[in-house]
Design a protein around this motif. Structure first.
Motif, mmCIF file in Angstrom:
data_model
loop_
_atom_site.group_PDB
_atom_site.id
_atom_site.type_symbol
_atom_site.label_atom_id
_atom_site.label_comp_id
_atom_site.label_asym_id
_atom_site.label_seq_id
_atom_site.Cartn_x
_atom_site.Cartn_y
_atom_site.Cartn_z
ATOM 1 N N PRO A 16 38.556 36.185 45.570
ATOM 2 C CA PRO A 16 38.913 37.565 45.892
ATOM 3 C C PRO A 16 39.415 38.348 44.681
ATOM 4 O O PRO A 16 39.269 39.566 44.622
ATOM 5 N N ALA A 17 40.005 37.653 43.719
ATOM 6 C CA ALA A 17 40.478 38.345 42.519
ATOM 7 C C ALA A 17 39.312 38.952 41.754
ATOM 8 O O ALA A 17 39.417 40.071 41.220
ATOM 9 N N LEU A 18 38.177 38.246 41.675
ATOM 10 C CA LEU A 18 36.991 38.778 41.002
ATOM 11 C C LEU A 18 36.434 39.987 41.742
ATOM 12 O O LEU A 18 35.974 40.953 41.116
ATOM 13 N N VAL A 19 36.485 39.952 43.075
ATOM 14 C CA VAL A 19 36.000 41.085 43.872
ATOM 15 C C VAL A 19 36.846 42.310 43.611
ATOM 16 O O VAL A 19 36.346 43.429 43.439
ATOM 17 N N LEU A 20 38.174 42.131 43.556
ATOM 18 C CA LEU A 20 39.080 43.261 43.364
ATOM 19 C C LEU A 20 39.021 43.808 41.940
ATOM 20 O O LEU A 20 39.174 45.009 41.728
ATOM 21 N N ALA A 21 38.794 42.921 40.987
ATOM 22 C CA ALA A 21 38.841 43.347 39.590
ATOM 23 C C ALA A 21 37.616 44.146 39.167
ATOM 24 O O ALA A 21 37.652 44.862 38.162
ATOM 25 N N GLY A 22 36.515 44.048 39.912
ATOM 26 C CA GLY A 22 35.317 44.793 39.550
ATOM 27 C C GLY A 22 34.505 44.063 38.494
ATOM 28 O O GLY A 22 34.654 42.857 38.286
ATOM 29 N N GLU A 23 33.629 44.799 37.852
ATOM 30 C CA GLU A 23 32.731 44.203 36.872
ATOM 31 C C GLU A 23 33.437 43.943 35.543
ATOM 32 O O GLU A 23 34.258 44.735 35.089
ATOM 33 N N ASN A 24 33.084 42.809 34.936
ATOM 34 C CA ASN A 24 33.559 42.414 33.615
ATOM 35 C C ASN A 24 35.086 42.492 33.485
ATOM 36 O O ASN A 24 35.630 43.174 32.605
ATOM 37 N N PRO A 25 35.834 41.826 34.358
ATOM 38 C CA PRO A 25 37.294 41.873 34.255
ATOM 39 C C PRO A 25 37.792 40.966 33.129
ATOM 40 O O PRO A 25 37.161 39.962 32.788
ATOM 41 N N ASP A 26 38.926 41.323 32.534
ATOM 42 C CA ASP A 26 39.522 40.444 31.530
ATOM 43 C C ASP A 26 40.501 39.494 32.213
ATOM 44 O O ASP A 26 40.895 39.681 33.351
ATOM 45 N N GLU A 27 40.915 38.480 31.485
ATOM 46 C CA GLU A 27 41.778 37.446 32.057
ATOM 47 C C GLU A 27 43.139 37.998 32.459
ATOM 48 O O GLU A 27 43.734 37.557 33.443
ATOM 49 N N THR A 40 43.815 40.976 33.653
ATOM 50 C CA THR A 40 43.676 41.672 34.940
ATOM 51 C C THR A 40 43.590 40.675 36.081
ATOM 52 O O THR A 40 44.233 40.839 37.131
ATOM 53 N N LEU A 41 42.780 39.634 35.887
ATOM 54 C CA LEU A 41 42.649 38.608 36.923
ATOM 55 C C LEU A 41 43.978 37.911 37.190
ATOM 56 O O LEU A 41 44.342 37.652 38.345
ATOM 57 N N ALA A 42 44.724 37.619 36.123
ATOM 58 C CA ALA A 42 46.020 36.951 36.277
ATOM 59 C C ALA A 42 47.005 37.838 37.037
ATOM 60 O O ALA A 42 47.774 37.362 37.883
ATOM 61 N N ALA A 43 46.973 39.149 36.747
ATOM 62 C CA ALA A 43 47.880 40.075 37.435
ATOM 63 C C ALA A 43 47.548 40.169 38.919
ATOM 64 O O ALA A 43 48.454 40.201 39.772
ATOM 65 N N ILE A 44 46.260 40.209 39.236
ATOM 66 C CA ILE A 44 45.853 40.282 40.647
ATOM 67 C C ILE A 44 46.240 39.016 41.388
ATOM 68 O O ILE A 44 46.759 39.059 42.509
ATOM 69 N N ARG A 45 46.003 37.871 40.753
ATOM 70 C CA ARG A 45 46.341 36.600 41.401
ATOM 71 C C ARG A 45 47.845 36.484 41.623
ATOM 72 O O ARG A 45 48.298 35.983 42.652
ATOM 73 N N ALA A 46 48.627 36.970 40.650
ATOM 74 C CA ALA A 46 50.083 36.921 40.808
ATOM 75 C C ALA A 46 50.555 37.864 41.915
ATOM 76 O O ALA A 46 51.452 37.536 42.691
ATOM 77 N N TYR A 97 48.990 38.788 44.640
ATOM 78 C CA TYR A 97 48.666 38.300 45.982
ATOM 79 C C TYR A 97 48.957 36.804 46.141
ATOM 80 O O TYR A 97 48.482 36.192 47.098
ATOM 81 N N HIS A 98 49.718 36.220 45.197
ATOM 82 C CA HIS A 98 50.109 34.809 45.236
ATOM 83 C C HIS A 98 48.910 33.873 45.200
ATOM 84 O O HIS A 98 49.011 32.728 45.662
ATOM 85 N N LEU A 99 47.801 34.334 44.664
ATOM 86 C CA LEU A 99 46.611 33.493 44.605
ATOM 87 C C LEU A 99 46.716 32.412 43.531
ATOM 88 O O LEU A 99 45.909 31.479 43.502
ATOM 89 N N ASP A 100 47.710 32.537 42.644
ATOM 90 C CA ASP A 100 47.908 31.537 41.601
ATOM 91 C C ASP A 100 48.834 30.411 42.062
ATOM 92 O O ASP A 100 49.123 29.489 41.301
#
Length: 313
Positions: free
Chosen positions: A34-45, A47-53, A55-58
């Motif tokens: 879901p983090a990749l879906v929310l981050a859109g195209e070509n996300p950096d690490e 951004t992905l880390a912030a999204i996972r944090a 939503y507690h996905l990490d």
């Protein structure tokens, strides 16, 4: 009856806990991040880390589950990853639409199914009996999407009597609300009516051949009283269970019908959430639907006692 209700309510807690574990676990078996879906195209690490944090996905699954369960216990079903709105707000927005369709659909099913079943049982092996059985089989067999398209072509395109799609809130215009919901409600209810008709017919035939009905007739009671007061009252017991289960199915299974008639209800909400990996929305909708099933089963148990006083002991 209070003892029965208290016993059933005591069973709700472990049942709901088990359901919550199953819902949360199965949801995370879906492929995709879901983090990749929310981050859109070509996300950096970062951004992905912030999204996972966020939503507690990490966190480990057990920690994610405990966060979610704590929120559920306080009425917080989380926040939609797609809409950035509380899941409870989305559910409260969409649920009344599907609830209205379900109530109208089960109302049509009960009126048509019980009436046809009683008539069929009273006219066993007659032309009326054969006709109602054929009609019930047709109602069960015809796919909802095909029937919905036929209704749109006939009543909307050909006759112009009803709108083909859309939904108008009853608070805005009650007449237009009924006009936009009567066809999808009929589509939802007619198949269930066939099932209820066949169960009602079987239960009525069994009741009409029982000793207490023969005794009532031997005492000189008129046929109307025998059928309505004695036979139908006992025959309704299995129909209560069936009606409760089918009503729950309408709340969770009106996806195709809502899509055909462009009804913005529960169906569209859950489909969009699955495709976008919106975990909180999927979990919230499935949990609410499961709770409805549990409550409906409790109401069915109470209905048994109201219909058949012998069960009160």
């Amino acid at each position: 009856m209070p003892t029965l209700i208290a016993r059933r309510l005591a069973q709700l807690v472990p049942t709901v806990l088990l359901l919550s574990v199953i819902i949360f676990s199965l949801q995370h078996l879906l492929p995709g991040d879901p983090a990749l879906v929310l981050a859109g195209e070509n996300p950096d690490e970062a951004t992905l880390a912030a999204i996972r944090a966020q939503y507690h996905l990490d966190q480990p699954l057990i920690v994610q589950y405990l966060y979610w369960l704590k929120g559920v216990a306080t009425g917080d079903l989380g926040e939609s990853m797609r809409h950035n709105r509380p899941v409870l707000d989305l559910i409260l927005l969409k649920l009344p639409v599907t609830l209205q369709l379900a109530v109208m659909g089960i109302g049509i099913a009960l009126v048509v199914g019980i009436t046809a079943g009683i008539i069929s049982a009273l006219r066993q092996n007659s032309a009326v009996d054969y006709a109602t059985n054929i009609a019930s089989l047709a109602g069960i067999s015809v796919p909802n999407f095909w029937l919905g398209i036929l209704l749109i072509l006939f009543f909307s395109v050909h006759l112009g009597w009803l709108p083909a799609s859309g939904f108008v809130s009853p608070s805005e215009d009650l007449g237009m609300n009924l006009a936009t919901t009567i066809m999808p409600a009929f589509v939802l209810g007619i198949g269930i009516a066939g099932v209820i008709m066949r169960h009602t017919r079987g239960a009525m035939l069994q009741a009409l051949s029982s000793d207490y009905v023969r005794t009532a007739r031997a005492k000189g009671l008129n046929e109307r009283s025998v059928v309505l007061k004695h036979a139908m009252r006992n025959a309704l017991t299995p129909i209560i269970t069936l009606g409760a289960l089918e009503f729950g199915a309408l709340l969770s299974g009106a996806v195709l019908t809502e899509q055909i008639f462009t009804i913005p209800g529960f169906g569209k909400l859950i489909v969009d959430a699955v495709f976008t990996r919106d975990y909180p929305v999927v979990q919230g909708v499935v949990l609410v639907t499961s709770l409805f099933y549990i409550i409906l089963n409790l109401l069915a148990d109470i209905g048994y006692i109201l219909v058949n006083p012998r069960l009160r002991g």
